[in-house]
Design an enzyme around this catalytic site. Structure first.
Site, PDB file in Angstrom:
ATOM      1  N   LYS A 108       0.369  -0.977  -0.059  1.00  0.00           N
ATOM      2  CA  LYS A 108       0.385  -0.429  -0.003  1.00  0.00           C
ATOM      3  C   LYS A 108       1.285   1.436   0.186  1.00  0.00           C
ATOM      4  O   LYS A 108       0.328   2.023  -0.355  1.00  0.00           O
ATOM      5  CB  LYS A 108      -0.738  -0.100   1.478  1.00  0.00           C
ATOM      6  CG  LYS A 108      -1.479   1.539   1.314  1.00  0.00           C
ATOM      7  CD  LYS A 108      -2.151   1.525   2.700  1.00  0.00           C
ATOM      8  CE  LYS A 108      -1.602   1.924   3.524  1.00  0.00           C
ATOM      9  NZ  LYS A 108      -1.274   3.273   4.165  1.00  0.00           N
ATOM     10  N   ASN A 109       2.080   1.597   0.952  1.00  0.00           N
ATOM     11  CA  ASN A 109       2.666   2.702   1.494  1.00  0.00           C
ATOM     12  C   ASN A 109       3.307   2.708  -0.334  1.00  0.00           C
ATOM     13  O   ASN A 109       4.254   3.770   0.341  1.00  0.00           O
ATOM     14  CB  ASN A 109       3.323   2.441   2.516  1.00  0.00           C
ATOM     15  CG  ASN A 109       2.303   2.164   3.417  1.00  0.00           C
ATOM     16  OD1 ASN A 109       1.106   3.196   3.113  1.00  0.00           O
ATOM     17  ND2 ASN A 109       2.701   2.687   5.135  1.00  0.00           N
ATOM     18  N   ARG A 146      -4.577  11.090   4.342  1.00  0.00           N
ATOM     19  CA  ARG A 146      -3.652  11.979   3.539  1.00  0.00           C
ATOM     20  C   ARG A 146      -3.277  12.150   2.850  1.00  0.00           C
ATOM     21  O   ARG A 146      -2.195  12.565   2.146  1.00  0.00           O
ATOM     22  CB  ARG A 146      -2.955  11.956   5.518  1.00  0.00           C
ATOM     23  CG  ARG A 146      -4.180  11.579   6.873  1.00  0.00           C
ATOM     24  CD  ARG A 146      -3.009  11.740   7.988  1.00  0.00           C
ATOM     25  NE  ARG A 146      -2.266  12.676   7.532  1.00  0.00           N
ATOM     26  CZ  ARG A 146      -1.931  13.381   7.959  1.00  0.00           C
ATOM     27  NH1 ARG A 146      -2.576  14.623   8.632  1.00  0.00           N
ATOM     28  NH2 ARG A 146      -0.770  13.941   7.882  1.00  0.00           N
ATOM     29  N   CYS A 164      -5.324  12.999  12.383  1.00  0.00           N
ATOM     30  CA  CYS A 164      -5.916  12.142  12.446  1.00  0.00           C
ATOM     31  C   CYS A 164      -6.176  10.960  13.463  1.00  0.00           C
ATOM     32  O   CYS A 164      -5.694  11.699  14.318  1.00  0.00           O
ATOM     33  CB  CYS A 164      -5.646  11.336  11.529  1.00  0.00           C
ATOM     34  SG  CYS A 164      -4.204  10.757  11.551  1.00  0.00           S
ATOM     35  N   ARG A 169       0.205  14.892  13.243  1.00  0.00           N
ATOM     36  CA  ARG A 169       0.482  14.696  11.496  1.00  0.00           C
ATOM     37  C   ARG A 169       0.189  15.450  10.586  1.00  0.00           C
ATOM     38  O   ARG A 169       0.589  16.408   9.714  1.00  0.00           O
ATOM     39  CB  ARG A 169       0.051  13.612  11.106  1.00  0.00           C
ATOM     40  CG  ARG A 169       0.522  11.980  11.642  1.00  0.00           C
ATOM     41  CD  ARG A 169      -0.855  10.927  10.959  1.00  0.00           C
ATOM     42  NE  ARG A 169       0.351  10.754  10.084  1.00  0.00           N
ATOM     43  CZ  ARG A 169      -0.477   9.565   9.022  1.00  0.00           C
ATOM     44  NH1 ARG A 169      -2.012   8.667   9.460  1.00  0.00           N
ATOM     45  NH2 ARG A 169       0.079   8.438   8.368  1.00  0.00           N
ATOM     46  N   ASP A 223       4.187   0.114  12.498  1.00  0.00           N
ATOM     47  CA  ASP A 223       2.405   0.158  11.722  1.00  0.00           C
ATOM     48  C   ASP A 223       2.844  -2.071  11.735  1.00  0.00           C
ATOM     49  O   ASP A 223       1.538  -1.930  11.305  1.00  0.00           O
ATOM     50  CB  ASP A 223       3.082   0.364   9.786  1.00  0.00           C
ATOM     51  CG  ASP A 223       2.717   1.268   9.518  1.00  0.00           C
ATOM     52  OD1 ASP A 223       1.793   2.155   9.859  1.00  0.00           O
ATOM     53  OD2 ASP A 223       2.579   1.752   7.916  1.00  0.00           O
ATOM     54  N   ARG A 229      -8.674  -0.454   4.246  1.00  0.00           N
ATOM     55  CA  ARG A 229      -7.942   0.548   3.644  1.00  0.00           C
ATOM     56  C   ARG A 229      -6.370  -0.383   3.387  1.00  0.00           C
ATOM     57  O   ARG A 229      -5.666   0.725   2.218  1.00  0.00           O
ATOM     58  CB  ARG A 229      -7.734   1.877   4.377  1.00  0.00           C
ATOM     59  CG  ARG A 229      -8.688   2.483   4.655  1.00  0.00           C
ATOM     60  CD  ARG A 229      -8.232   4.261   5.476  1.00  0.00           C
ATOM     61  NE  ARG A 229      -6.570   4.000   5.357  1.00  0.00           N
ATOM     62  CZ  ARG A 229      -6.361   5.164   5.828  1.00  0.00           C
ATOM     63  NH1 ARG A 229      -6.643   4.967   6.999  1.00  0.00           N
ATOM     64  NH2 ARG A 229      -4.882   5.725   5.766  1.00  0.00           N
TER      65      ARG A 229
HETATM   66  C1  UD1 Z   1       3.788   6.946   6.494  1.00  0.00           C
HETATM   67  C2  UD1 Z   1       3.274   5.681   6.050  1.00  0.00           C
HETATM   68  C3  UD1 Z   1       2.472   5.535   7.814  1.00  0.00           C
HETATM   69  C4  UD1 Z   1       3.512   5.405   8.383  1.00  0.00           C
HETATM   70  C5  UD1 Z   1       4.279   5.920   8.968  1.00  0.00           C
HETATM   71  C6  UD1 Z   1       5.579   5.859   9.418  1.00  0.00           C
HETATM   72  C7  UD1 Z   1       2.582   6.522   4.018  1.00  0.00           C
HETATM   73  C8  UD1 Z   1       1.332   6.471   2.799  1.00  0.00           C
HETATM   74  N1  UD1 Z   1       1.842   6.087   5.001  1.00  0.00           N
HETATM   75  O1  UD1 Z   1       3.180   8.144   6.982  1.00  0.00           O
HETATM   76  O2  UD1 Z   1       2.028   3.952   7.370  1.00  0.00           O
HETATM   77  O3  UD1 Z   1       2.914   4.295   9.999  1.00  0.00           O
HETATM   78  O4  UD1 Z   1       5.024   6.687   7.591  1.00  0.00           O
HETATM   79  O5  UD1 Z   1       6.365   5.176   9.055  1.00  0.00           O
HETATM   80  O6  UD1 Z   1       3.848   5.492   3.528  1.00  0.00           O
HETATM   81  N2  UD1 Z   1       5.749  14.945  10.728  1.00  0.00           N
HETATM   82  C9  UD1 Z   1       5.970  16.082  11.259  1.00  0.00           C
HETATM   83  N3  UD1 Z   1       5.566  16.878  10.331  1.00  0.00           N
HETATM   84  C10 UD1 Z   1       5.808  16.613   8.759  1.00  0.00           C
HETATM   85  C11 UD1 Z   1       5.986  15.377   8.415  1.00  0.00           C
HETATM   86  C12 UD1 Z   1       5.859  14.339   9.346  1.00  0.00           C
HETATM   87  O7  UD1 Z   1       5.966  16.812  11.714  1.00  0.00           O
HETATM   88  O8  UD1 Z   1       5.765  17.429   8.055  1.00  0.00           O
HETATM   89  C13 UD1 Z   1       5.649  14.329  11.540  1.00  0.00           C
HETATM   90  C14 UD1 Z   1       5.013  13.191  12.157  1.00  0.00           C
HETATM   91  O9  UD1 Z   1       3.511  13.610  12.926  1.00  0.00           O
HETATM   92  C15 UD1 Z   1       4.571  11.605  12.878  1.00  0.00           C
HETATM   93  C16 UD1 Z   1       6.192  11.631  12.228  1.00  0.00           C
HETATM   94  O10 UD1 Z   1       6.597  13.007  11.802  1.00  0.00           O
HETATM   95  O11 UD1 Z   1       5.145  12.284  14.377  1.00  0.00           O
HETATM   96  C17 UD1 Z   1       5.924  10.839  10.794  1.00  0.00           C
HETATM   97  O12 UD1 Z   1       5.240  10.860  10.120  1.00  0.00           O
HETATM   98  P1  UD1 Z   1       5.982  10.280   8.525  1.00  0.00           P
HETATM   99  O13 UD1 Z   1       6.617   9.310   8.293  1.00  0.00           O
HETATM  100  O14 UD1 Z   1       5.912  11.929   6.764  1.00  0.00           O
HETATM  101  O15 UD1 Z   1       4.336   9.258   8.444  1.00  0.00           O
HETATM  102  P2  UD1 Z   1       3.477   9.682   6.545  1.00  0.00           P
HETATM  103  O16 UD1 Z   1       4.727  10.089   5.563  1.00  0.00           O
HETATM  104  O17 UD1 Z   1       2.004  10.572   6.255  1.00  0.00           O
END
Ligand code: UD1
Length: 418
Positions: free
Chosen positions: A22-23, A93, A117, A122, A306, A398
């Protein structure tokens, strides 16, 4: 609303074929925006999230053809809008992944700001500041991120936090930027690497794949390609956990053996017998005692957030005490209260859960609060005495393709009811 009814206490035994990740498929679908010719993506899992992103692309006028063979073809020649609206982004998201490709290819993007969420706030500040570093003009107004740039310029971007979709968005922006972009503290998740390999197949120039420093030399244009998505490591880990928690055996086929090191290590620590081949992993728990393990989530290559909820379920029925620390998301412990309704003994202190294993759990009506929490509850239900009803399984849909068929295939008693 649909639910799962699960009759627990059956040891699973058999083979499960793993679907595409998925990711990985989500950013690769978004990468279709960058191509000047049609592209075909294969090994696409049939998931709600894939439908949502396909709807985001179709909403921009892009032609998205889905056939029954887990392939999707994308042709963006028909694109007539650069907008990802609130109604779709709020349901997923990861729709934010269209931001970088739109600005890079079309010079503009209007993407609804994803809200908070269930598992945490996030924010997407790193996606925005990275694009700004590449010269985009970005404003956030009336709930929308609006970004513009004639042509993005290569930049040195040091990610303050490791962000998976943040790295992917900036990587997709950088491939068409003028000059060289260096992304430091990049996420090293296998799905980021899969996206990078797909971009290379489209004509991009990227080095440092799999490391925390990605160096991208921008090119003028990218072509479509024919790309097969890597197998889902979290789905793989979840089915292996089904064997571990029920004292059974599962062989996962068409699996990616490389991406699961930290998880396989923990399965071994929990007492499982593991065997691996080129593209399969087998976990055998028959005649063995499940032991509690300590878990601390961190970015790849450490233990993935995850898989945290699934190991929480395992710890709940293991021998000993396991401490589970969640460091990625601030609110990813909501399955704890549901597990306790099934008889689990867990003390929650902030983002640390101290789990004292119980001889058994008992079936109960429970509610899934997010995707991996739903997997945790399904696993707990497989091991529990009696019947469990898992509500809100739209979360499961999902991210897990044909989960009830796959579980039934290894002997579990699970039915979907309306
Ligand atoms: C992706 C995965 C999700 C997984 C997560 C962590 C996808 C579609 N989803 O989510 O399944 O659980 O990685 O491995 O690939 N953060 C900030 N600012 C930003 C971006 C992130 O503060 O601009 C923080 C987030 O709130 C979180 C951390 O960084 O605490 C990691 O998040 P991130 O790696 O960005 O998660 P996703 O990419 O949304």
């Amino acid at each position: 609303m649909q639910k799962f009814e699960i009759q627990g206490g059956i040891s699973v035994d058999g083979e499960v074929t793993i679907s595409g990740a998925k990711n990985a498929v989500l950013p690769i679908l978004a990468a279709g925006i960058l191509a000047t010719t049609p592209m075909t993506i294969r090994n696409v899992p049939r998931l709600k999230d894939v439908k949502t992103l396909s709807a985001v692309l179709a909403g921009m006028g892009i032609t998205v053809d889905t056939n029954d063979d887990n392939d999707i073809s994308i042709d963006n020649d028909t694109l007539n809008s650069c907008c990802a609206p609130y109604d779709l982004v709020r349901t997923m998201r990861a729709s934010i992944l269209v931001l970088g490709p739109l600005v890079a290819r079309y010079g503009e993007a209007e993407v609804s700001l994803p809200g908070g969420c269930a598992i945490g706030s996030r924010p997407v500040n790193l996606h925005i500041s990275g694009l700004e570093a590449m010269g985009a003009e970005v404003t956030v107004h009336e709930g929308y991120i609006r970004a513009k740039a004639k042509r993005l310029k290569g930049a040195l971007i040091n990610m303050e936090l490791v962000s998976v979709t943040g790295t992917e968005n900036l990587l997709m922006a950088a491939v068409l930027a003028e000059g060289t972009t260096t992304i430091e503290n990049a996420a090293r998740e296998p799905e980021v690497s899969d996206l990078a390999h797909c971009l290379i197949a489209m004509g991009a120039k990227i080095t440092g794949i799999g490391t925390d420093t990605l160096v991208i030399d921008g090119v003028e244009a990218l072509q479509g390609c024919d790309y097969s998505v890597l197998p889902d490591r979290i789905e793989t880990g979840t089915y292996l956990a089904a064997a571990a928690i029920t004292g059974g055996r599962v062989k996962t086929l068409k699996a990616d053996v490389q991406g699961l090191d930290a998880v396989l290590q923990k399965f071994k620590e929990a007492g499982a017998k593991l065997s691996t081949g080129k593209d399969w992993i087998e976990l055998d728990m028959r005649g063995r005692t499940l032991k509690a393990v300590d878990i601390r989530t961190d970015p790849y290559p450490a233990f993935p957030t995850d898989m945290q909820a699934q190991f929480m379920a395992m710890n709940a029925v293991s021998q000993g005490i396991g401490v589970v620390v969640e460091t990625i998301f601030e609110n990813r412990m909501m399955h704890v209260a549901e597990l306790m309704r099934m008889g689990a003994n867990i003390r929650l202190e902030g983002n640390t859960a101290i789990v004292a294993g119980m001889p058994t759990l008992y079936g109960a009506p429970v509610m899934a609060t997010d995707l991996r929490a739903s997997a945790c509850l399904i696993l707990a239900a497989l091991a529990a005495e009696g019947k469990t009803t898992v509500n809100r399984i739209y979360h499961t849909d999902r991210g897990y393709e044909k989960i009830e068929q796959k579980l039934t295939g290894i002997g579990a008693n699970i039915v979907r009811v309306n």
